[in-house]
Design an enzyme around this catalytic site. Structure first.
Site, PDB file in Angstrom:
ATOM      1  N   LYS A  54       7.668  98.629  39.025  1.00 42.75           N
ATOM      2  CA  LYS A  54       6.380  97.726  39.097  1.00 42.75           C
ATOM      3  C   LYS A  54       5.269  98.434  38.615  1.00 42.75           C
ATOM      4  O   LYS A  54       4.241  97.697  37.874  1.00 42.75           O
ATOM      5  CB  LYS A  54       6.191  97.575  40.649  1.00 42.75           C
ATOM      6  CG  LYS A  54       7.212  96.409  41.271  1.00 42.75           C
ATOM      7  CD  LYS A  54       7.109  96.254  42.678  1.00 42.75           C
ATOM      8  CE  LYS A  54       8.267  95.474  43.082  1.00 42.75           C
ATOM      9  NZ  LYS A  54       8.516  95.284  44.560  1.00 42.75           N
ATOM     10  N   GLN A  98       5.476  97.533  49.545  1.00 46.15           N
ATOM     11  CA  GLN A  98       7.170  97.776  49.539  1.00 46.15           C
ATOM     12  C   GLN A  98       7.795  97.734  50.623  1.00 46.15           C
ATOM     13  O   GLN A  98       7.580  98.537  51.549  1.00 46.15           O
ATOM     14  CB  GLN A  98       7.647  99.041  48.637  1.00 46.15           C
ATOM     15  CG  GLN A  98       8.890  99.059  48.178  1.00 46.15           C
ATOM     16  CD  GLN A  98       9.311  97.850  47.230  1.00 46.15           C
ATOM     17  OE1 GLN A  98       8.570  97.587  46.285  1.00 46.15           O
ATOM     18  NE2 GLN A  98      10.487  97.137  47.374  1.00 46.15           N
ATOM     19  N   ASP A 121       2.456  89.340  46.662  1.00 50.78           N
ATOM     20  CA  ASP A 121       4.104  88.841  47.256  1.00 50.78           C
ATOM     21  C   ASP A 121       4.290  87.522  47.607  1.00 50.78           C
ATOM     22  O   ASP A 121       5.124  87.145  48.091  1.00 50.78           O
ATOM     23  CB  ASP A 121       4.476  90.141  48.199  1.00 50.78           C
ATOM     24  CG  ASP A 121       5.687  90.934  47.286  1.00 50.78           C
ATOM     25  OD1 ASP A 121       6.223  90.852  46.575  1.00 50.78           O
ATOM     26  OD2 ASP A 121       5.841  92.004  48.158  1.00 50.78           O
TER      27      ASP A 121
END
Ligand code: NDP
Length: 294
Positions: A54, A98, A121
């Site tokens: 990422k 994460q 997200d």
């Protein structure tokens, strides 16, 4: 009939190219560079790989990219303090924590601390609520579901209005948001799960079949309606003794070889939905930066 194999890598590359040109445009018009902060707590090897890719992709997009790596012993208060500082940082437009978090850290509390405007997200309760109520222009949509929709757009540029869609799986990460997006695109949506009766029959009615279960080759080829489009979100690692002792390979939730003889279009695993997730994270970060300047 053999299906069109949907090339997720190529569609993802197109999406990344659009993000790169959008980033240049934003910098040219407003002097703003999209900023993405990725937070990793602990040393889970799979998470380390995801976070590294990422951060790398963010740099390729021309973003300001920062990575915070915290020890597994980090307390909830320390993690919340970091998120607060990122919320307040004008150079950061997207914050990604994460998952999964190490034991002792609460995921909903952590995600809930992110400013919804920076929730790239799309997992904050406010983002979920806006998606569920169709406020698309105000929210950031979870990356994998958004990727599924971009793949469907590549097959049906005229849209999917009126299509029968079946989503197998109802997780907050994939199944539920995919179903909301399909409904927003005017498909007629059925959500199936582990208690669903007659799953093969239900799948056979689907013009669009989305599998997000996490069970290798669970959906059989003859469950696929002839001419349907199959989006296989599942990523499952299985033993592959044919490749040598101890070797493994990735398969989806769908019996690909048989399904592709009935479907009109189908995503492979790997190389289907997988590459889209990270591309959509970049697209969300650019959107968050664009919204920050109005
Ligand atoms: P979850 O385990 O959170 O959810 C799985 C869902 O499948 C649940 O809703 C469950 O039903 C349902 N299910 C389980 N068994 C059956 C069954 N026998 N029949 C019907 N439904 C069943 O998984 P995720 O949604 O997080 O992930 C799904 C898959 O997608 C995984 O393989 C994951 O690796 C992959 N994935 C891929 C991504 C990508 O980038 N391509 C990103 C995220 C996930 P119930 O609710 O009743 O328990």
């Amino acid at each position: 009939m053999s299906a069109q194999i949907i090339d997720g890598k190529a569609v993802a590359q197109d999406a990344i190219a659009k993000v790169q040109s959008g980033t240049r445009a934003l910098s040219g018009t407003h002097g703003v560079t999209p900023g993405l902060a990725v937070v990793l707590v602990g040393e889970d090897p799979a998470s380390q790989v995801y976070v590294a890719s990422k951060s790398r992709m963010a740099k390729e997009c021309g973003f300001h990219s920062v990575q915070h790596t915290l020890p597994a012993e980090t307390t909830q208060d320390e993690l919340l303090a970091l998120i607060e500082s990122l919320n307040a940082d004008p150079k950061i437009h997207g914050i990604l924590v994460q998952l999964p978090l190490p034991g002792g850290l609460d995921e909903r509390t952590t995600i809930g601390a992110i400013d919804p405007a920076k929730d790239v997200d799309g997992l904050h309760d406010i983002s979920i609520g806006r998606l569920a109520s169709g406020q698309m222009e105000k929210t950031l949509v979870p990356c994998t579901p958004k990727g599924c929709m971009v793949l469907l757009d590549s097959v049906y540029p005229e849209g999917i209005s009126g299509f029968d869609a079946v989503v197998v799986g109802r997780s907050n990460l994939v199944g539920r948001p995919v179903a909301a997006l399909l409904q927003h695109a005017n498909a007629t949506v059925t959500i199936a799960h582990s208690r669903t009766r007659n799953l093969p029959e239900l799948c056979q009615r689907a013009d669009i079949l989305v599998a997000a279960i996490g069970r290798p080759v669970f959906i059989k080829g003859d469950w696929v309606k002839p001419g349907a489009t199959v989006i296989d979100v599942g990523i499952n690692r299985i033993p592959a003794p044919e490749r040598g002792e101890g070797k493994t390979r990735l398969v989806g939730d769908v019996e690909f070889a048989a399904a592709k003889d009935r479907a009109a279009a189908i995503t492979p695993v790997p190389g289907g939905v997988g590459p889209m997730t990270i591309a959509m994270l970049m697209a969300n970060t650019l959107s968050a930066a664009e919204r920050s300047v109005g």
